[in-house]
Design a protein around this motif. Structure first.
Motif, PDB file in Angstrom:
ATOM      1  N   VAL A  59      40.791  27.601  33.580  1.00 36.99           N
ATOM      2  CA  VAL A  59      41.281  28.591  32.966  1.00 36.99           C
ATOM      3  C   VAL A  59      40.348  30.028  31.765  1.00 36.99           C
ATOM      4  N   ARG A  60      39.212  29.919  30.974  1.00 40.73           N
ATOM      5  CA  ARG A  60      38.690  30.850  30.626  1.00 40.73           C
ATOM      6  C   ARG A  60      37.721  30.759  31.584  1.00 40.73           C
ATOM      7  N   GLY A  61      37.480  30.940  32.375  1.00 39.76           N
ATOM      8  CA  GLY A  61      36.923  31.965  33.479  1.00 39.76           C
ATOM      9  C   GLY A  61      38.048  32.913  34.302  1.00 39.76           C
ATOM     10  N   LEU A  62      38.908  32.900  33.960  1.00 38.07           N
ATOM     11  CA  LEU A  62      40.383  34.268  34.670  1.00 38.07           C
ATOM     12  C   LEU A  62      40.310  34.413  33.262  1.00 38.07           C
ATOM     13  N   ARG A  63      39.710  34.538  32.069  1.00 33.95           N
ATOM     14  CA  ARG A  63      39.497  36.128  31.585  1.00 33.95           C
ATOM     15  C   ARG A  63      39.389  37.082  32.110  1.00 33.95           C
ATOM     16  N   PRO A  64      37.932  37.712  32.519  1.00 34.55           N
ATOM     17  CA  PRO A  64      37.520  38.766  33.346  1.00 34.55           C
ATOM     18  C   PRO A  64      38.920  39.503  34.563  1.00 34.55           C
ATOM     19  N   ARG A  65      39.030  38.801  34.888  1.00 34.47           N
ATOM     20  CA  ARG A  65      39.875  39.366  35.483  1.00 34.47           C
ATOM     21  C   ARG A  65      41.311  39.485  35.891  1.00 34.47           C
ATOM     22  N   LEU A  66      41.804  38.505  34.330  1.00 37.50           N
ATOM     23  CA  LEU A  66      43.259  39.441  34.062  1.00 37.50           C
ATOM     24  C   LEU A  66      42.885  39.919  32.715  1.00 37.50           C
ATOM     25  N   ARG A  67      42.057  40.751  32.186  1.00 33.45           N
ATOM     26  CA  ARG A  67      41.754  41.595  31.361  1.00 33.45           C
ATOM     27  C   ARG A  67      41.764  43.027  33.112  1.00 33.45           C
ATOM     28  N   GLU A  68      40.744  42.833  33.277  1.00 35.78           N
ATOM     29  CA  GLU A  68      40.887  43.788  34.442  1.00 35.78           C
ATOM     30  C   GLU A  68      42.116  44.568  34.985  1.00 35.78           C
ATOM     31  N   LEU A  69      43.378  43.417  35.338  1.00 40.56           N
ATOM     32  CA  LEU A  69      44.050  43.552  36.048  1.00 40.56           C
ATOM     33  C   LEU A  69      45.573  44.465  35.022  1.00 40.56           C
ATOM     34  N   LEU A  70      44.965  43.226  33.548  1.00 43.60           N
ATOM     35  CA  LEU A  70      46.446  44.198  32.311  1.00 43.60           C
ATOM     36  C   LEU A  70      45.831  45.524  31.944  1.00 43.60           C
ATOM     37  N   VAL A  71      44.102  46.029  32.348  1.00 42.49           N
ATOM     38  CA  VAL A  71      44.264  47.474  31.946  1.00 42.49           C
ATOM     39  C   VAL A  71      43.931  48.187  32.913  1.00 42.49           C
ATOM     40  N   ALA A  72      44.190  48.103  33.923  1.00 43.89           N
ATOM     41  CA  ALA A  72      44.109  48.676  34.810  1.00 43.89           C
ATOM     42  C   ALA A  72      44.549  49.344  34.772  1.00 43.89           C
ATOM     43  N   ASP A  73      44.516  51.089  35.550  1.00 42.01           N
ATOM     44  CA  ASP A  73      45.350  52.396  35.617  1.00 42.01           C
ATOM     45  C   ASP A  73      46.668  50.866  37.697  1.00 42.01           C
ATOM     46  N   ARG A  74      48.115  52.019  37.757  1.00 44.53           N
ATOM     47  CA  ARG A  74      48.450  51.569  38.471  1.00 44.53           C
ATOM     48  C   ARG A  74      48.077  51.003  39.928  1.00 44.53           C
ATOM     49  N   ASP A  75      47.778  52.319  40.280  1.00 41.58           N
ATOM     50  CA  ASP A  75      47.259  51.530  41.717  1.00 41.58           C
ATOM     51  C   ASP A  75      45.214  50.965  41.789  1.00 41.58           C
ATOM     52  N   THR A  76      45.109  50.555  41.042  1.00 42.04           N
ATOM     53  CA  THR A  76      44.068  49.626  41.082  1.00 42.04           C
ATOM     54  C   THR A  76      44.725  48.384  40.681  1.00 42.04           C
ATOM     55  N   ALA A  77      45.775  48.116  39.943  1.00 41.58           N
ATOM     56  CA  ALA A  77      46.635  47.429  39.738  1.00 41.58           C
ATOM     57  C   ALA A  77      47.271  46.887  40.976  1.00 41.58           C
ATOM     58  N   VAL A  78      47.675  48.077  42.063  1.00 38.86           N
ATOM     59  CA  VAL A  78      48.251  47.124  42.907  1.00 38.86           C
ATOM     60  C   VAL A  78      47.657  45.972  44.213  1.00 38.86           C
ATOM     61  N   GLY A  79      46.089  46.906  44.284  1.00 34.58           N
ATOM     62  CA  GLY A  79      44.932  46.402  44.645  1.00 34.58           C
ATOM     63  C   GLY A  79      44.506  44.822  44.744  1.00 34.58           C
ATOM     64  N   LEU A  80      44.723  44.408  42.626  1.00 40.46           N
ATOM     65  CA  LEU A  80      44.373  43.884  42.411  1.00 40.46           C
ATOM     66  C   LEU A  80      45.567  42.223  42.030  1.00 40.46           C
ATOM     67  N   VAL A  81      46.240  42.737  42.598  1.00 36.91           N
ATOM     68  CA  VAL A  81      47.372  41.643  42.533  1.00 36.91           C
ATOM     69  C   VAL A  81      47.425  41.837  43.816  1.00 36.91           C
ATOM     70  N   ASN A  82      47.617  42.741  44.562  1.00 40.04           N
ATOM     71  CA  ASN A  82      47.601  41.973  45.958  1.00 40.04           C
ATOM     72  C   ASN A  82      46.410  41.261  46.539  1.00 40.04           C
ATOM     73  N   THR A  83      45.185  41.546  45.973  1.00 39.19           N
ATOM     74  CA  THR A  83      44.019  40.124  46.030  1.00 39.19           C
ATOM     75  C   THR A  83      44.906  39.022  45.574  1.00 39.19           C
ATOM     76  N   MET A  84      45.578  38.978  44.417  1.00 40.40           N
ATOM     77  CA  MET A  84      45.125  37.585  44.017  1.00 40.40           C
ATOM     78  C   MET A  84      46.282  36.885  44.995  1.00 40.40           C
TER      79      MET A  84
END
Length: 182
Positions: free
Chosen positions: A57-82
């Motif tokens: 669970v602690r290991g999720l931090r970097p991925r969640l942070r990247e997603l939560l502060v991403a711009d909309r288009d980047t977030a779409v790619g991250l969400v789809n990958t996850m």
């Protein structure tokens, strides 16, 4: 309410997790803290209650942070990958005090996987409603924690009252210095 209850809970949990550290007293300082976090944010399903689960669970931090502060288009790619990595299959569920809502991963999958997918599903709502501006980083000069703004007037700028108060005191002192020299 800006989003549905389950979306808000998932976003709040993701922000708290992304901003957490391993220190005692933090939301994920121990396995006991993880269990309290699980309960506080209404997670369901498998809970191993061990150090391996806490590390995952602690290991999720970097991925969640990247997603939560991403711009909309980047977030779409991250969400789809996850969602693809987890082979997510959205299904309507009703349990406990919650009416129909979406789960996209089996309750017997590891908690870290379920947390990542629930965050990704919450971000689907954020992206689709074009509300990425509800997420950002703290406006305090010495803080880069993630901020989730669920206020009606979109006025939240700080991750905590501590940061907000510290900035207000600094601004007050700067004004006082300016008046004393002026």
């Amino acid at each position: 309410m800006v989003f549905t209850h389950d979306t808000e809970l998932a976003l709040q949990a993701a922000v708290e997790l992304a901003n957490s550290t391993d220190e005692p007293g933090e939301p994920l300082g121990s396995v006991r803290d993880l269990v309290a976090f699980y309960d506080r944010f209404g997670y369901t399903g498998r809970l191993d209650r061990d150090d391996a689960e806490l590390r995952a669970v602690r290991g999720l931090r970097p991925r969640l942070r990247e997603l939560l502060v991403a711009d909309r288009d980047t977030a779409v790619g991250l969400v789809n990958t996850m969602l693809a990595e987890a082979q997510a299959l959205p299904q309507l569920q009703r349990h406990d005090a919650f009416d129909w809502h979406l789960h996209a991963i089996s309750a017997d999958r590891p908690l870290a996987d379920r947390m990542l997918v629930e965050t990704a599903m919450a971000m689907v709502d954020v992206i689709r409603s074009d509300e990425m501006g509800r997420l950002g980083t703290c406006a305090a000069d010495d803080c880069d924690d993630v901020v989730l703004d669920l206020s009606r007037n979109r006025s939240r700028r700080f991750c905590s009252t501590t940061c907000g108060n510290r900035e207000a005191v600094a601004a007050y002192r700067a004004r006082q210095r300016g008046e004393a020299t002026g």
